[in-house]
Design a protein around this motif. Structure first.
Motif, mmCIF file in Angstrom:
data_model
loop_
_atom_site.group_PDB
_atom_site.id
_atom_site.type_symbol
_atom_site.label_atom_id
_atom_site.label_comp_id
_atom_site.label_asym_id
_atom_site.label_seq_id
_atom_site.Cartn_x
_atom_site.Cartn_y
_atom_site.Cartn_z
ATOM 1 N N ASN A 1 0.887 -1.181 0.023
ATOM 2 C CA ASN A 1 0.086 0.031 -0.207
ATOM 3 C C ASN A 1 0.766 1.225 -0.112
ATOM 4 O OD1 ASN A 1 -2.585 -1.375 0.003
ATOM 5 N ND2 ASN A 1 -2.429 -1.513 2.181
ATOM 6 N N LEU A 2 1.783 1.352 0.670
ATOM 7 C CA LEU A 2 2.621 2.545 0.895
ATOM 8 C C LEU A 2 3.386 2.732 -0.154
ATOM 9 C CD1 LEU A 2 4.288 2.297 4.506
ATOM 10 C CD2 LEU A 2 3.031 4.197 3.586
ATOM 11 N N SER A 3 3.964 1.850 -1.191
ATOM 12 C CA SER A 3 4.497 1.988 -2.381
ATOM 13 C C SER A 3 3.726 2.591 -3.389
ATOM 14 C CB SER A 3 5.238 0.611 -2.771
ATOM 15 O OG SER A 3 4.273 -0.441 -3.218
ATOM 16 N N VAL A 4 2.513 2.195 -3.377
ATOM 17 C CA VAL A 4 1.495 2.947 -4.231
ATOM 18 C C VAL A 4 1.445 4.486 -3.945
ATOM 19 C CG1 VAL A 4 -0.922 2.992 -5.097
ATOM 20 C CG2 VAL A 4 0.285 0.799 -4.829
ATOM 21 N N VAL A 5 1.149 4.889 -2.553
ATOM 22 C CA VAL A 5 1.018 6.019 -2.099
ATOM 23 C C VAL A 5 2.327 6.929 -2.432
ATOM 24 C CG1 VAL A 5 0.725 7.529 0.015
ATOM 25 C CG2 VAL A 5 -0.712 5.349 -0.346
ATOM 26 N N ALA A 6 3.501 6.212 -2.274
ATOM 27 C CA ALA A 6 4.799 7.005 -2.351
ATOM 28 C C ALA A 6 5.116 7.288 -3.897
ATOM 29 C CB ALA A 6 5.822 6.210 -2.002
ATOM 30 N N LEU A 7 4.718 6.362 -4.871
ATOM 31 C CA LEU A 7 4.921 6.508 -6.312
ATOM 32 C C LEU A 7 3.849 7.417 -6.604
ATOM 33 C CD1 LEU A 7 6.106 5.771 -8.871
ATOM 34 C CD2 LEU A 7 4.692 4.054 -9.243
ATOM 35 N N SER A 8 2.540 7.402 -6.073
ATOM 36 C CA SER A 8 1.551 8.620 -6.561
ATOM 37 C C SER A 8 2.015 9.756 -6.026
ATOM 38 C CB SER A 8 0.275 8.087 -6.141
ATOM 39 O OG SER A 8 -0.271 6.925 -6.440
ATOM 40 N N MET A 9 2.704 10.194 -5.031
ATOM 41 C CA MET A 9 3.123 11.204 -4.473
ATOM 42 C C MET A 9 4.412 11.743 -5.230
ATOM 43 S SD MET A 9 2.994 10.447 -0.188
ATOM 44 C CE MET A 9 3.816 12.049 0.267
ATOM 45 N N LEU A 10 5.261 10.960 -5.781
ATOM 46 C CA LEU A 10 6.181 11.289 -6.592
ATOM 47 C C LEU A 10 5.728 11.701 -7.623
ATOM 48 C CD1 LEU A 10 8.826 8.154 -6.088
ATOM 49 C CD2 LEU A 10 9.479 10.814 -5.650
ATOM 50 N N GLU A 11 4.810 11.111 -8.413
ATOM 51 C CA GLU A 11 4.347 11.546 -9.797
ATOM 52 C C GLU A 11 3.718 12.736 -9.689
ATOM 53 O OE1 GLU A 11 4.483 10.299 -12.800
ATOM 54 O OE2 GLU A 11 6.260 8.888 -11.917
ATOM 55 N N GLY A 12 2.889 12.790 -8.536
ATOM 56 C CA GLY A 12 2.113 14.191 -8.473
ATOM 57 C C GLY A 12 3.084 15.182 -8.195
ATOM 58 N N GLY A 13 4.152 15.030 -7.283
ATOM 59 C CA GLY A 13 5.016 16.080 -7.181
ATOM 60 C C GLY A 13 5.785 16.738 -8.388
ATOM 61 N N LEU A 14 6.273 15.433 -9.047
ATOM 62 C CA LEU A 14 6.779 16.082 -10.343
ATOM 63 C C LEU A 14 5.970 16.562 -11.145
ATOM 64 C CD1 LEU A 14 8.918 12.552 -11.249
ATOM 65 C CD2 LEU A 14 9.661 14.881 -10.880
ATOM 66 N N ALA B 1 8.499 15.274 -0.255
ATOM 67 C CA ALA B 1 9.429 14.826 0.314
ATOM 68 C C ALA B 1 9.412 14.728 1.744
ATOM 69 C CB ALA B 1 10.930 15.394 -0.010
ATOM 70 N N ASP B 2 8.864 16.100 2.439
ATOM 71 C CA ASP B 2 8.664 16.330 4.056
ATOM 72 C C ASP B 2 7.657 15.445 4.302
ATOM 73 O OD1 ASP B 2 10.726 18.065 3.966
ATOM 74 O OD2 ASP B 2 9.281 19.860 3.505
ATOM 75 N N HIS B 3 6.613 15.347 3.607
ATOM 76 C CA HIS B 3 5.472 14.335 3.897
ATOM 77 C C HIS B 3 5.651 13.034 3.834
ATOM 78 C CE1 HIS B 3 1.126 13.957 4.993
ATOM 79 N NE2 HIS B 3 1.327 12.665 4.090
ATOM 80 N N LEU B 4 6.394 12.726 2.743
ATOM 81 C CA LEU B 4 6.396 10.912 2.985
ATOM 82 C C LEU B 4 7.673 10.500 3.901
ATOM 83 C CD1 LEU B 4 6.189 8.655 1.200
ATOM 84 C CD2 LEU B 4 7.990 9.282 -0.339
ATOM 85 N N ARG B 5 8.574 11.555 4.373
ATOM 86 C CA ARG B 5 9.643 11.256 5.309
ATOM 87 C C ARG B 5 8.768 10.938 6.633
ATOM 88 N NH1 ARG B 5 11.643 15.771 5.868
ATOM 89 N NH2 ARG B 5 12.845 15.943 4.017
ATOM 90 N N THR B 6 7.899 11.977 6.844
ATOM 91 C CA THR B 6 7.211 12.020 8.055
ATOM 92 C C THR B 6 6.082 10.302 8.212
ATOM 93 O OG1 THR B 6 7.041 14.387 8.240
ATOM 94 C CG2 THR B 6 5.355 13.190 9.434
ATOM 95 N N THR B 7 5.701 10.185 7.007
ATOM 96 C CA THR B 7 5.017 8.950 6.969
ATOM 97 C C THR B 7 5.955 7.779 7.167
ATOM 98 O OG1 THR B 7 3.355 10.186 5.135
ATOM 99 C CG2 THR B 7 3.409 7.802 5.422
ATOM 100 N N LEU B 8 6.977 8.006 6.660
ATOM 101 C CA LEU B 8 7.963 6.513 6.647
ATOM 102 C C LEU B 8 8.398 6.502 8.099
ATOM 103 C CD1 LEU B 8 9.798 6.725 3.275
ATOM 104 C CD2 LEU B 8 8.137 5.248 4.007
ATOM 105 N N GLU B 9 8.638 7.554 8.688
ATOM 106 C CA GLU B 9 9.183 7.579 9.881
ATOM 107 C C GLU B 9 8.036 6.978 10.988
ATOM 108 O OE1 GLU B 9 10.081 11.682 10.982
ATOM 109 O OE2 GLU B 9 12.162 11.440 9.790
ATOM 110 N N ARG B 10 7.045 7.035 10.844
ATOM 111 C CA ARG B 10 5.832 6.572 11.592
ATOM 112 C C ARG B 10 5.566 4.911 11.366
ATOM 113 N NH1 ARG B 10 2.117 11.129 10.344
ATOM 114 N NH2 ARG B 10 1.626 10.000 8.619
ATOM 115 N N GLU B 11 5.974 4.648 9.878
ATOM 116 C CA GLU B 11 5.739 3.114 9.552
ATOM 117 C C GLU B 11 6.983 2.232 9.660
ATOM 118 O OE1 GLU B 11 2.978 1.906 8.394
ATOM 119 O OE2 GLU B 11 1.933 3.858 8.448
ATOM 120 N N LEU B 12 8.014 2.871 9.729
ATOM 121 C CA LEU B 12 9.354 2.085 9.875
ATOM 122 C C LEU B 12 9.384 1.497 11.388
ATOM 123 C CD1 LEU B 12 11.924 4.099 7.561
ATOM 124 C CD2 LEU B 12 10.382 1.903 7.026
#
Length: 187
Positions: A146-159, A175-186
């Protein structure tokens, strides 16, 4: 499949660049032939399916290169470096080169199954690179999917936003939002 030759690779490289910056429909055969530096007959020798086959193979090549880059950057564990590389690519190209698939995906995937499939495979290879990174970091398989889909979508939208706004600020925000998300998930 015809043998790989320098002229075949020149066509692939030229097509990847032209489709990346101009899209599928705005790139004509004469531009492809001129940029490829070989006669039109050579294009059809190497790509009997014409422009459509050339586009699909160029997209596959571009996807593989970005997938390799993503895997190399993520192997170091630095997700911020992914965004930095994408931002640098945008700035170095004066905001002409965002995602190597998006322009063609939006332009031609609805009318060409071959191009659509190349785009599907390309996007999925990037998603899998992110998924594998998350698994390596200890995220469980379902959550990583699930997170890989969200991260790729964020990358594409950001680009896309960064390219159209001619400003890398959207990539920084993502990048800031994804970093925060990953810190909570890892773990």
């Amino acid at each position: 499949m015809p043998p790989r030759t320098d002229s075949r690779q020149r066509f692939l490289d030229a097509a990847a660049d032209l489709f990346h910056t101009k899209g599928y429909h705005a790139t004509g055969l004469n531009q492809l032939v001129s940029a490829g530096g070989a006669p039109k007959g050579s294009l059809y020798f190497h790509f009997p399916g014409g422009k459509e086959q050339l586009a699909a193979e160029a997209l596959t090549q571009s996807s593989a290169r970005l997938s390799d880059t993503l895997r190399a950057i993520l192997a170091d564990g630095d997700t911020d470096a992914v965004f930095a590389a994408l931002a640098q690519n945008l700035e170095d190209s004066d905001f002409e080169r965002g995602c190597p698939l998006a322009t063609v995906a939006l332009d031609a995937a609805a009318e060409s199954e071959l191009i659509r499939q190349a785009c599907v495979a390309g996007f999925d290879s990037w998603r899998v690179a992110i998924h594998d990174f998350l698994l390596d970091k200890g995220v469980d398989a379902e959550r990583a999917a699930n997170l890989s889909v969200v991260a790729l979508s964020m990358l594409e939208g950001g680009l896309l936003l960064a390219k159209t706004q001619r400003d890398i600020a959207p990539l920084r925000t993502v990048a800031d939002h994804l970093r925060t998300t990953l810190e909570r998930e890892l773990p």
